[in-house]
Design a protein around this motif. Sequence first.
Motif, PDB file in Angstrom:
ATOM      1  N   VAL A 123       0.816  -1.211   0.000  1.00 21.29           N
ATOM      2  CA  VAL A 123       0.000   0.000   0.000  1.00 21.29           C
ATOM      3  C   VAL A 123       0.856   1.271   0.000  1.00 21.29           C
ATOM      4  N   VAL A 124       2.143   1.130   0.231  1.00 23.62           N
ATOM      5  CA  VAL A 124       3.011   2.319   0.267  1.00 23.62           C
ATOM      6  C   VAL A 124       3.887   2.419  -0.978  1.00 23.62           C
ATOM      7  N   ASN A 125       3.466   1.756  -2.068  1.00 21.49           N
ATOM      8  CA  ASN A 125       4.290   1.773  -3.277  1.00 21.49           C
ATOM      9  C   ASN A 125       4.205   3.083  -4.053  1.00 21.49           C
ATOM     10  N   THR A 126       3.505   4.074  -3.494  1.00 25.06           N
ATOM     11  CA  THR A 126       3.459   5.365  -4.172  1.00 25.06           C
ATOM     12  C   THR A 126       4.779   6.114  -4.050  1.00 25.06           C
ATOM     13  N   PHE A 127       5.595   5.737  -3.036  1.00 27.58           N
ATOM     14  CA  PHE A 127       6.861   6.453  -2.906  1.00 27.58           C
ATOM     15  C   PHE A 127       8.116   5.583  -2.930  1.00 27.58           C
ATOM     16  N   PRO A 128       8.120   4.293  -2.505  1.00 26.73           N
ATOM     17  CA  PRO A 128       9.382   3.557  -2.600  1.00 26.73           C
ATOM     18  C   PRO A 128       9.693   3.167  -4.038  1.00 26.73           C
ATOM     19  N   ASN A 129      10.910   3.285  -4.430  1.00 27.31           N
ATOM     20  CA  ASN A 129      11.364   2.828  -5.734  1.00 27.31           C
ATOM     21  C   ASN A 129      12.791   2.297  -5.561  1.00 27.31           C
ATOM     22  N   PRO A 130      13.016   0.982  -5.712  1.00 27.29           N
ATOM     23  CA  PRO A 130      12.055  -0.040  -6.140  1.00 27.29           C
ATOM     24  C   PRO A 130      10.991  -0.319  -5.084  1.00 27.29           C
ATOM     25  N   PRO A 131       9.951  -1.095  -5.474  1.00 27.57           N
ATOM     26  CA  PRO A 131       8.877  -1.409  -4.528  1.00 27.57           C
ATOM     27  C   PRO A 131       9.412  -2.000  -3.232  1.00 27.57           C
ATOM     28  N   LEU A 132       8.673  -1.760  -2.156  1.00 24.26           N
ATOM     29  CA  LEU A 132       9.113  -2.174  -0.828  1.00 24.26           C
ATOM     30  C   LEU A 132       9.360  -3.681  -0.740  1.00 24.26           C
ATOM     31  N   GLY A 133       8.534  -4.461  -1.430  1.00 19.91           N
ATOM     32  CA  GLY A 133       8.741  -5.909  -1.429  1.00 19.91           C
ATOM     33  C   GLY A 133      10.077  -6.287  -2.023  1.00 19.91           C
ATOM     34  N   ASP A 134      10.484  -5.605  -3.094  1.00 21.71           N
ATOM     35  CA  ASP A 134      11.788  -5.856  -3.707  1.00 21.71           C
ATOM     36  C   ASP A 134      12.918  -5.461  -2.766  1.00 21.71           C
ATOM     37  N   GLN A 135      12.726  -4.355  -2.048  1.00 16.38           N
ATOM     38  CA  GLN A 135      13.751  -3.914  -1.103  1.00 16.38           C
ATOM     39  C   GLN A 135      13.932  -4.941   0.015  1.00 16.38           C
ATOM     40  N   LEU A 136      12.809  -5.481   0.506  1.00 17.26           N
ATOM     41  CA  LEU A 136      12.896  -6.471   1.569  1.00 17.26           C
ATOM     42  C   LEU A 136      13.534  -7.761   1.065  1.00 17.26           C
ATOM     43  N   ALA A 137      13.250  -8.133  -0.178  1.00 16.32           N
ATOM     44  CA  ALA A 137      13.875  -9.317  -0.759  1.00 16.32           C
ATOM     45  C   ALA A 137      15.389  -9.152  -0.808  1.00 16.32           C
ATOM     46  N   THR A 138      15.852  -7.950  -1.106  1.00 16.17           N
ATOM     47  CA  THR A 138      17.290  -7.676  -1.134  1.00 16.17           C
ATOM     48  C   THR A 138      17.902  -7.878   0.252  1.00 16.17           C
ATOM     49  N   VAL A 139      17.173  -7.452   1.285  1.00 15.01           N
ATOM     50  CA  VAL A 139      17.655  -7.648   2.667  1.00 15.01           C
ATOM     51  C   VAL A 139      17.831  -9.133   2.958  1.00 15.01           C
ATOM     52  N   TYR A 140      16.798  -9.929   2.670  1.00  7.36           N
ATOM     53  CA  TYR A 140      16.871 -11.356   2.980  1.00  7.36           C
ATOM     54  C   TYR A 140      17.899 -12.076   2.122  1.00  7.36           C
ATOM     55  N   ASN A 141      18.036 -11.678   0.872  1.00  2.00           N
ATOM     56  CA  ASN A 141      19.045 -12.303   0.020  1.00  2.00           C
ATOM     57  C   ASN A 141      20.464 -11.956   0.472  1.00  2.00           C
ATOM     58  N   GLY A 142      20.583 -10.944   1.329  1.00  2.00           N
ATOM     59  CA  GLY A 142      21.883 -10.590   1.885  1.00  2.00           C
ATOM     60  C   GLY A 142      22.294 -11.467   3.051  1.00  2.00           C
ATOM     61  N   PHE A 143      21.348 -12.258   3.600  1.00  2.00           N
ATOM     62  CA  PHE A 143      21.679 -13.200   4.671  1.00  2.00           C
ATOM     63  C   PHE A 143      22.294 -14.454   4.065  1.00  2.00           C
ATOM     64  N   THR A 144      23.326 -14.959   4.678  1.00  2.00           N
ATOM     65  CA  THR A 144      24.007 -16.158   4.184  1.00  2.00           C
ATOM     66  C   THR A 144      23.053 -17.345   4.126  1.00  2.00           C
ATOM     67  N   GLY A 145      22.983 -17.962   2.954  1.00  2.00           N
ATOM     68  CA  GLY A 145      22.181 -19.168   2.782  1.00  2.00           C
ATOM     69  C   GLY A 145      20.696 -18.956   2.624  1.00  2.00           C
ATOM     70  N   VAL A 146      20.243 -17.686   2.567  1.00  2.00           N
ATOM     71  CA  VAL A 146      18.803 -17.392   2.462  1.00  2.00           C
ATOM     72  C   VAL A 146      18.458 -16.977   1.030  1.00  2.00           C
ATOM     73  N   THR A 147      17.329 -17.473   0.541  1.00  2.00           N
ATOM     74  CA  THR A 147      16.829 -17.104  -0.782  1.00  2.00           C
ATOM     75  C   THR A 147      15.445 -16.488  -0.638  1.00  2.00           C
ATOM     76  N   ALA A 148      15.288 -15.262  -1.161  1.00  2.00           N
ATOM     77  CA  ALA A 148      14.000 -14.572  -1.116  1.00  2.00           C
ATOM     78  C   ALA A 148      13.523 -14.298  -2.531  1.00  2.00           C
ATOM     79  N   THR A 149      12.248 -14.558  -2.780  1.00  2.00           N
ATOM     80  CA  THR A 149      11.646 -14.276  -4.081  1.00  2.00           C
ATOM     81  C   THR A 149      10.390 -13.450  -3.860  1.00  2.00           C
ATOM     82  N   THR A 150       9.976 -12.716  -4.898  1.00  2.00           N
ATOM     83  CA  THR A 150       8.767 -11.897  -4.815  1.00  2.00           C
ATOM     84  C   THR A 150       7.706 -12.429  -5.769  1.00  2.00           C
TER      85      THR A 150
END
Length: 254
Positions: free
Chosen positions: A65-92
Amino acid sequence: MIRVILGTCLAAAAAVATPANAANLIVAGDATIAARMAQGVAGNITFARNILGSGDRVSIFRFSVVNTFPNPPLGDQLATVYNGFTGVTATTFTTPITSSVLQDADLLVVLGRSNAFTTAEIGLVRNFLVGGGRVLLAGESSNIGFTANANLNGLLAGIGSSIRLNQVTEGIGDQFATDGEILANPLTAGITSFGYGRTTTVSGGTTLFLNDSGNPFVAVDAVVPEPGTWALMIAGFGLAGAAIRRRRPAIAFA
């Protein structure tokens, strides 16, 4: 012997009511907690790690619901966080919740959604939780998140959770929960400061964080009972009753 049978039936019912892998349903009144994760706020990063637990697969609804201002979308940003953890895979994903979305996932994240959840989606999420999965749902302040919060409340009711987003907005701008605003829980372990913004309060469940007004805005439900629990308990009592009837002594009449 009868006591043993009754005890066994009750124990079996209790085991079903509390799955071996207790499900965790985390509900936040502000999707900004995910933005703070993406911004590298240490406490929020720790929270992201804690709610994943020992899992290594994350499935994230891409838009929010807050995608009017985040770029890239917030879900993509969170996926980047999780993909930064060792051994973790995040998909959207952008589709409705399906079995393929949840396949092999340990954590499902939905940061608000503009359309209501279907009966099929609610059933899938409930089964995912009962099976030991974890779910993070984030609403938003009522000025932009009223509809999304109502949709999330429909999902929460459908899966049997006591947590609700209250549609009561508090705070403004950057906020940080510290000290007594962070409640002791395995999910808050290692967190001394937790960033958020303007938030909707939550009720029910076990509180994890309080806002600067002292009201809960993040909570967790530890277990979502299986729908068949009561049926198994009734069946167990029926077996116990049958055993009692069989053991009644025969009365001989002269």
